[in-house]
Write an enzyme that holds these catalytic residues in place. Sequence first.
Site, PDB file in Angstrom:
ATOM      1  N   ASN A  81       0.825  -1.195   0.000  1.00 32.87           N
ATOM      2  CA  ASN A  81       0.000   0.000   0.000  1.00 32.87           C
ATOM      3  C   ASN A  81       0.870   1.260   0.000  1.00 32.87           C
ATOM      4  O   ASN A  81       2.056   1.218  -0.312  1.00 32.87           O
ATOM      5  CB  ASN A  81      -1.005  -0.020   1.156  1.00 32.87           C
ATOM      6  CG  ASN A  81      -2.359   0.530   0.760  1.00 32.87           C
ATOM      7  OD1 ASN A  81      -2.474   1.645   0.278  1.00 32.87           O
ATOM      8  ND2 ASN A  81      -3.383  -0.279   0.955  1.00 32.87           N
ATOM      9  N   ARG A  82       0.266   2.382   0.367  1.00 33.08           N
ATOM     10  CA  ARG A  82       0.908   3.675   0.164  1.00 33.08           C
ATOM     11  C   ARG A  82       1.761   4.122   1.352  1.00 33.08           C
ATOM     12  O   ARG A  82       1.429   3.848   2.508  1.00 33.08           O
ATOM     13  CB  ARG A  82      -0.136   4.776  -0.100  1.00 33.08           C
ATOM     14  CG  ARG A  82      -0.639   4.833  -1.520  1.00 33.08           C
ATOM     15  CD  ARG A  82      -1.769   3.879  -1.743  1.00 33.08           C
ATOM     16  NE  ARG A  82      -2.236   3.861  -3.137  1.00 33.08           N
ATOM     17  CZ  ARG A  82      -3.084   2.955  -3.599  1.00 33.08           C
ATOM     18  NH1 ARG A  82      -3.554   2.009  -2.814  1.00 33.08           N
ATOM     19  NH2 ARG A  82      -3.452   2.998  -4.858  1.00 33.08           N
ATOM     20  N   HIS A 107       3.234   0.125  -2.889  1.00 31.91           N
ATOM     21  CA  HIS A 107       3.774  -1.236  -2.996  1.00 31.91           C
ATOM     22  C   HIS A 107       5.289  -1.239  -3.225  1.00 31.91           C
ATOM     23  O   HIS A 107       5.818  -2.082  -3.946  1.00 31.91           O
ATOM     24  CB  HIS A 107       3.069  -2.014  -4.098  1.00 31.91           C
ATOM     25  CG  HIS A 107       1.617  -2.267  -3.864  1.00 31.91           C
ATOM     26  ND1 HIS A 107       1.059  -2.341  -2.614  1.00 31.91           N
ATOM     27  CD2 HIS A 107       0.589  -2.461  -4.749  1.00 31.91           C
ATOM     28  CE1 HIS A 107      -0.246  -2.589  -2.719  1.00 31.91           C
ATOM     29  NE2 HIS A 107      -0.558  -2.643  -4.000  1.00 31.91           N
ATOM     30  N   HIS A 177      -1.195 -10.104  -3.833  1.00 29.16           N
ATOM     31  CA  HIS A 177      -2.040  -9.268  -4.702  1.00 29.16           C
ATOM     32  C   HIS A 177      -2.812 -10.127  -5.714  1.00 29.16           C
ATOM     33  O   HIS A 177      -2.962  -9.739  -6.878  1.00 29.16           O
ATOM     34  CB  HIS A 177      -1.177  -8.234  -5.419  1.00 29.16           C
ATOM     35  CG  HIS A 177      -1.865  -6.929  -5.668  1.00 29.16           C
ATOM     36  ND1 HIS A 177      -2.810  -6.767  -6.648  1.00 29.16           N
ATOM     37  CD2 HIS A 177      -1.745  -5.731  -5.064  1.00 29.16           C
ATOM     38  CE1 HIS A 177      -3.228  -5.516  -6.657  1.00 29.16           C
ATOM     39  NE2 HIS A 177      -2.603  -4.858  -5.705  1.00 29.16           N
ATOM     40  N   TYR A 179      -5.875 -11.517  -7.738  1.00 31.84           N
ATOM     41  CA  TYR A 179      -7.165 -10.996  -8.209  1.00 31.84           C
ATOM     42  C   TYR A 179      -8.106 -12.178  -8.395  1.00 31.84           C
ATOM     43  O   TYR A 179      -7.835 -13.076  -9.198  1.00 31.84           O
ATOM     44  CB  TYR A 179      -7.008 -10.288  -9.549  1.00 31.84           C
ATOM     45  CG  TYR A 179      -6.275  -8.973  -9.542  1.00 31.84           C
ATOM     46  CD1 TYR A 179      -6.964  -7.760  -9.559  1.00 31.84           C
ATOM     47  CD2 TYR A 179      -4.887  -8.925  -9.587  1.00 31.84           C
ATOM     48  CE1 TYR A 179      -6.298  -6.546  -9.608  1.00 31.84           C
ATOM     49  CE2 TYR A 179      -4.206  -7.714  -9.633  1.00 31.84           C
ATOM     50  CZ  TYR A 179      -4.922  -6.528  -9.645  1.00 31.84           C
ATOM     51  OH  TYR A 179      -4.255  -5.317  -9.697  1.00 31.84           O
ATOM     52  N   GLU A 309      -6.635  -7.870   0.022  1.00 32.56           N
ATOM     53  CA  GLU A 309      -5.241  -7.817   0.446  1.00 32.56           C
ATOM     54  C   GLU A 309      -5.158  -7.645   1.966  1.00 32.56           C
ATOM     55  O   GLU A 309      -5.305  -6.543   2.478  1.00 32.56           O
ATOM     56  CB  GLU A 309      -4.520  -6.660  -0.237  1.00 32.56           C
ATOM     57  CG  GLU A 309      -4.632  -6.635  -1.752  1.00 32.56           C
ATOM     58  CD  GLU A 309      -4.206  -5.291  -2.318  1.00 32.56           C
ATOM     59  OE1 GLU A 309      -3.188  -4.729  -1.846  1.00 32.56           O
ATOM     60  OE2 GLU A 309      -4.880  -4.772  -3.224  1.00 32.56           O
TER      61      GLU A 309
END
Length: 344
Positions: A81-82, A107, A177, A179, A309
């Site tokens: 994440n950020r 990331h 990650h 999907y 996540e």
Amino acid sequence: MAVNTTTRLWGQHNGHNVYLFKIENGSGAYVELTNYGAAIVSVAVPDRLQHFENVVVGFPDLNGYLTDSCYIGSTIGRYANRISRVKFQLEGETFHLDANEGKNSNHAGKSGFNYRVFTAEAFDNGVMMTLTSPDGDGGYPGKLELMVIYTWSNDNELLINYKATTDKATIANFTNHAYFNLSAFKSKIYNHKLTLLSDSIVDLHEDYTPSGAIIPAGQKAFNNNKLGDKFNIDENHVEGLNLFYIINRGARENGLTYAALLTDEASGRALKVYTDYPGVFLYTGDYLSSTTATHTGQGAKPFDALCLECQHYPDSINHPDFPQAVLRAGDVYNQSILYKFGTL
């Protein structure tokens, strides 16, 4: 009904061998993994009619991963994440990171572990992958040793365990990650139903960095709701969700908390998520794309699949009121995510 792992050489990257591992259980359900990015390549599980199909976005060859920009199936590190303003302070020192999303780092930027070839060792029901990240890698302090252990069970449970150590204080936040599309990509995810065991979310700015506030989930709570019902949809645009949900501290199963349930009524498939992380970041694939064909034979497109996540709080180091994700010398990072596939 033994679980069995097979290995084959898949290619090379920067002089390192890249392997494809297949872990198959007694029913024929299987997971494929690669040591490039320590990524999940496929998960083939049955629908209600016992048809086995792949339910994650993945590529049929290594080139797809080498050209991927959406972290498809990959292990994320050093920090998922950020990190806002691409910097943080730790023990009186300021560290500067890679900016890869405006003025922020997402990331871990270009130093992300999704671009790395891990050392890998297969065993009967899984694969252990290891990586050494040197001091200063991507701007992060400390020499970090990471171990990612995947195991697959006869109950169609994929367990991911992250263990890490460092030789000096650093921040660490690892996740996967993947999907997911439980229809096996026969449709987009709008009709998938989601339950999140969460009453609170981290309030985010427009650039997806935290404001610092923890707020009620409110209209963004999920209790067996169709994903499409929570999207903002007009004639020209669909806006999904990109949010960190704080998991309610409920009863634990094997030390893990039940965090999420994803279902697809058409196929009858269900996915339960358990973790000991404090939250789960829901990303509905608004920006999902690929330049090469996935397992479906077509490129990935927005809302083909979603991510759940499990991770530590985003940008926690820059928000002292958040639970912190600092790893110090002598300590062991030890977190797990369990994906349990089944049918309704």
